[in-house]
Design a protein around this motif. Structure first.
Motif, PDB file in Angstrom:
ATOM      1  N   ARG A  67       7.630   4.872   1.571  1.00  0.00           N
ATOM      2  CA  ARG A  67       8.154   5.910   2.470  1.00  0.00           C
ATOM      3  C   ARG A  67       8.838   5.225   3.645  1.00  0.00           C
ATOM      4  O   ARG A  67       8.459   4.125   4.036  1.00  0.00           O
ATOM      5  N   CYS A  89      -5.459   7.617  -1.306  1.00  0.00           N
ATOM      6  CA  CYS A  89      -4.671   8.522  -0.452  1.00  0.00           C
ATOM      7  C   CYS A  89      -5.588   9.141   0.588  1.00  0.00           C
ATOM      8  O   CYS A  89      -6.667   9.643   0.267  1.00  0.00           O
ATOM      9  N   ARG A 119       0.830  -1.211   0.000  1.00  0.00           N
ATOM     10  CA  ARG A 119       0.000   0.000   0.000  1.00  0.00           C
ATOM     11  C   ARG A 119       0.862   1.258   0.000  1.00  0.00           C
ATOM     12  O   ARG A 119       1.872   1.331   0.680  1.00  0.00           O
ATOM     13  N   ARG A 120       0.477   2.234  -0.796  1.00  0.00           N
ATOM     14  CA  ARG A 120       1.166   3.527  -0.846  1.00  0.00           C
ATOM     15  C   ARG A 120       0.103   4.620  -0.882  1.00  0.00           C
ATOM     16  O   ARG A 120      -1.020   4.366  -1.305  1.00  0.00           O
ATOM     17  N   GLN A 170      -2.246  21.835  -1.624  1.00  0.00           N
ATOM     18  CA  GLN A 170      -1.881  20.470  -1.953  1.00  0.00           C
ATOM     19  C   GLN A 170      -1.937  20.365  -3.473  1.00  0.00           C
ATOM     20  O   GLN A 170      -3.004  20.201  -4.045  1.00  0.00           O
ATOM     21  N   ARG A 212       9.893   4.315   7.524  1.00  0.00           N
ATOM     22  CA  ARG A 212       9.142   4.188   8.776  1.00  0.00           C
ATOM     23  C   ARG A 212      10.126   4.167   9.937  1.00  0.00           C
ATOM     24  O   ARG A 212      11.289   3.817   9.774  1.00  0.00           O
ATOM     25  N   PHE A 250     -12.094  12.681   7.463  1.00  0.00           N
ATOM     26  CA  PHE A 250     -11.082  12.356   6.451  1.00  0.00           C
ATOM     27  C   PHE A 250     -11.724  12.356   5.070  1.00  0.00           C
ATOM     28  O   PHE A 250     -12.881  11.973   4.927  1.00  0.00           O
ATOM     29  N   ARG A 283      -0.979   9.683  -5.416  1.00  0.00           N
ATOM     30  CA  ARG A 283      -1.443  11.056  -5.650  1.00  0.00           C
ATOM     31  C   ARG A 283      -1.517  11.397  -7.137  1.00  0.00           C
ATOM     32  O   ARG A 283      -1.708  12.546  -7.503  1.00  0.00           O
ATOM     33  N   TRP A 310      -1.222  18.232  -5.644  1.00  0.00           N
ATOM     34  CA  TRP A 310      -1.791  17.058  -6.317  1.00  0.00           C
ATOM     35  C   TRP A 310      -3.301  17.050  -6.259  1.00  0.00           C
ATOM     36  O   TRP A 310      -3.963  16.589  -7.186  1.00  0.00           O
ATOM     37  N   ILE A 320      -6.703  12.005   3.064  1.00  0.00           N
ATOM     38  CA  ILE A 320      -6.569  13.466   3.077  1.00  0.00           C
ATOM     39  C   ILE A 320      -7.180  13.975   4.382  1.00  0.00           C
ATOM     40  O   ILE A 320      -8.389  13.867   4.599  1.00  0.00           O
ATOM     41  N   GLY A 321      -6.282  14.471   5.252  1.00  0.00           N
ATOM     42  CA  GLY A 321      -6.760  14.997   6.532  1.00  0.00           C
ATOM     43  C   GLY A 321      -6.731  16.510   6.572  1.00  0.00           C
ATOM     44  O   GLY A 321      -7.266  17.125   7.496  1.00  0.00           O
ATOM     45  N   ALA A 322      -6.081  17.108   5.563  1.00  0.00           N
ATOM     46  CA  ALA A 322      -5.928  18.566   5.549  1.00  0.00           C
ATOM     47  C   ALA A 322      -6.959  19.184   4.610  1.00  0.00           C
ATOM     48  O   ALA A 322      -6.790  19.152   3.385  1.00  0.00           O
TER      49      ALA A 322
END
Ligand SMILES: Cc1cc2nc3c(=O)[nH]c(=O)nc-3n(C[C@H](O)[C@H](O)[C@H](O)COP(=O)(O)O)c2cc1C
Length: 211
Positions: free
Chosen positions: A196, A158, A10-11, A78, A198, A182, A14, A80, A160-162
């Motif tokens: 990414r 993806c 999982r990634r 953002q 960790r 979310f 975007r 993307w 998105i919290g923002a």
């Protein structure tokens, strides 16, 4: 695909192809959210599935938010999401119904778990009582199921919290007491991003006592 592979692969995607998602695939992925566990099995959440481009564009605008920094604040765009949502054909809007969730509060003497908002309200009255509900956790579990079920179908997602919650609620006519916690884009990836980094396990996990 087995579960370990789905978790490892999982990634946050975007950038998406414009390829549409069939109803069969979409229903299957969404059903993984319905099957998710929740406190007391209350499932205190709703998802709005947005596919119309004009609405996705409006929601993209709601993701242009101000980012607080030590020296003040700056506009965070953002990039993307501005195109919109990386061309993802589907945008999920995750809503919580706090009044339908389990509530835990502290009376000063003991912690009380309350299955009904009215019960809590009865005790708390107009007093300010610290409480928390499981609503956003229940929603997050459901959305996480979606991120993993999507992989099996070759889809990317993806979180998105923002975003500007007030604006999202206005665009989708979401009632006042419902919280939008979310957003999530879903679509066929244009490319599969690299993993990414960790933190190492020792930083995240301790045994028997906190350390
Ligand atoms: C709760 C939550 C909120 C997030 N909000 C955003 C967001 O607003 N915009 C964004 O581009 N990515 C967002 N992300 C994605 C994270 O940046 C991403 O999961 C993290 O960098 C790790 O990358 P990976 O998902 O590819 O492993 C969010 C992730 C989570 C779990």
């Amino acid at each position: 695909m087995n579960m370990s592979d789905a978790i490892a692969d999982r990634r946050s995607v975007r950038d998406y192809k414009s390829q549409a998602i069939s109803n069969r695939v979409l229903r299957k992925v969404l059903d993984s959210a319905r099957l998710a566990p929740s406190a007391h099995n209350y499932q205190p959440w709703k998802l709005v599935v947005v596919s119309e481009e004009i609405t996705r564009r409006s929601l993209s605008e709601a993701c242009r938010i101000r980012w607080a920094t030590d020296s003040g604040s700056k506009m965070m765009i953002q990039k993307w999401v501005a195109k919109p949502f990386g061309n993802a054909p589907i945008l999920l809007v995750g809503c919580c119904l706090e009044k339908e969730a389990i509530i835990t509060y502290h009376t000063g003497k003991e912690a009380v778990v309350c299955a009904k908002w009215n019960g809590f309200h009865h005790v708390a009255g107009s007093k300010r009582v610290n409480y928390h509900t499981t609503a956003s956790c229940d929603l997050a579990i459901a959305l996480d199921h979606i991120t993993l079920a999507a992989i099996e179908e070759g889809l990317g997602t993806c979180w998105i919290g923002a975003f500007d919650e007030v604006e999202v609620k206005r665009v989708l006519s979401i009632p006042g007491e419902v919280r939008v916690v979310f957003l999530m884009s879903v679509g066929y990836p244009a490319a599969w991003p690299d993993a990414r980094p960790r933190k190492p396990s020792e930083e995240l996990i301790s045994y028997e006592q906190y350390s």
